[in-house]
Scaffold this motif. Structure first.
Motif, short mmCIF file in Angstrom:
data_model
loop_
_atom_site.label_atom_id
_atom_site.label_comp_id
_atom_site.label_asym_id
_atom_site.label_seq_id
_atom_site.Cartn_x
_atom_site.Cartn_y
_atom_site.Cartn_z
N ALA A 135 0.83 -1.21 0.00
CA ALA A 135 0.00 0.00 0.00
C ALA A 135 0.87 1.27 0.00
O ALA A 135 0.55 2.24 -0.69
N VAL A 136 1.94 1.26 0.76
CA VAL A 136 2.84 2.41 0.81
C VAL A 136 3.53 2.60 -0.54
O VAL A 136 3.58 3.71 -1.08
N LEU A 137 4.07 1.51 -1.11
CA LEU A 137 4.75 1.60 -2.40
C LEU A 137 3.81 2.08 -3.49
O LEU A 137 4.17 2.92 -4.32
N ARG A 138 2.57 1.57 -3.47
CA ARG A 138 1.58 1.97 -4.47
C ARG A 138 1.20 3.45 -4.30
O ARG A 138 1.19 4.22 -5.25
N ALA A 139 0.92 3.85 -3.06
CA ALA A 139 0.52 5.25 -2.79
C ALA A 139 1.66 6.22 -3.11
O ALA A 139 1.40 7.35 -3.55
N ALA A 140 2.89 5.79 -2.91
CA ALA A 140 4.04 6.65 -3.19
C ALA A 140 4.29 6.79 -4.69
O ALA A 140 5.00 7.69 -5.12
N GLY A 141 3.73 5.89 -5.49
CA GLY A 141 3.94 5.94 -6.93
C GLY A 141 5.24 5.29 -7.37
O GLY A 141 5.82 5.67 -8.40
N ALA A 142 5.72 4.31 -6.61
CA ALA A 142 7.00 3.66 -6.94
C ALA A 142 7.01 3.11 -8.36
O ALA A 142 8.05 3.15 -9.04
N ALA A 143 5.89 2.62 -8.83
CA ALA A 143 5.82 2.03 -10.18
C ALA A 143 5.99 3.06 -11.29
O ALA A 143 6.26 2.71 -12.43
N ASP A 144 5.87 4.34 -10.95
CA ASP A 144 6.03 5.39 -11.94
C ASP A 144 7.49 5.72 -12.22
O ASP A 144 7.79 6.52 -13.11
N TYR A 145 8.40 5.14 -11.47
CA TYR A 145 9.83 5.40 -11.64
C TYR A 145 10.47 4.27 -12.42
O TYR A 145 10.09 3.11 -12.29
N GLU A 146 11.46 4.61 -13.24
CA GLU A 146 12.10 3.62 -14.12
C GLU A 146 12.91 2.59 -13.37
O GLU A 146 13.03 1.45 -13.80
#
Length: 186
Positions: A95-106
């Motif tokens: 939940a933290v990784l998703r909310a932080a937008g980790a997937a938006d980084y290369e």
């Protein structure tokens, strides 16, 4: 699920080597790599120990987009104005990784190898979220093997590489740096 998450937005707006990795020229490391030669522009740095903080500062100074995530506010706050986004939260929480937008980084870099379970869990979650390239710090050869098996693209051993580079430099006259190509050192 309750997620404790703090995000700091700032206006803060790499490196090539033999491995063409995001960290080879900024932080010395022994690498086992499957990364492509594309120039990376955005990085998610997880766990702000000395290694993680150095990566964050150096990449931000190079003008790269940098997201930092750490559960310790005392580690995040000093860097919040230097990076693109700063998050105080548990990086082992999807939940933290998703909310932080980790997937938006290369590229995501898991910098803490002290807790093998956390390192593996964070790496797996990043992979499941769809992060394109994942780099993780390992503390042993067996840790490296497991990280590679779960899909980590690059495993680093920064202390060993720094020691090797320093020993090589000190043992040779007039050598300030060296590069390794398939086992050959220049």
């Amino acid at each position: 699920i309750h997620v404790s998450l703090s995000i700091f937005n700032t206006n803060s707006n790499f490196c090539h080597s033999y491995w063409r990795s995001p960290c080879r020229e900024t932080v010395n490391c022994i690498m086992f790599s499957k990364l492509s030669s594309d120039l990376l522009k955005s990085f998610c740095i997880i766990n702000l120990n000395v290694f993680g903080e150095t990566l964050a500062r150096t990449l931000a100074a190079q003008g790269r987009e940098v997201l930092i995530i750490d559960a310790d506010a005392n580690r995040v706050s000093p860097l919040a104005d230097l990076v693109t986004n700063a998050v105080i939260g548990d990086p082992t929480s999807e939940a933290v990784l998703r909310a932080a937008g980790a997937a938006d980084y290369e590229c995501a870099i898991v910098c803490d190898a002290g807790n093998v379970n956390d390192s593996l869990l964070t790496s797996i979650l990043l992979k499941e979220l769809g992060v394109k390239k994942i780099v993780a710090r390992a503390m042993s050869e067996s840790h490296r093997k497991v990280l590679l098996k779960v899909g980590v693209d690059m495993v680093v051993f920064p202390e060993q590489d720094t020691g090797e580079r320093l020993a090589f430099t000190l043992a040779r006259d007039k050598v300030s740096d060296y590069m390794e190509f398939n086992g050959y050192k220049l």
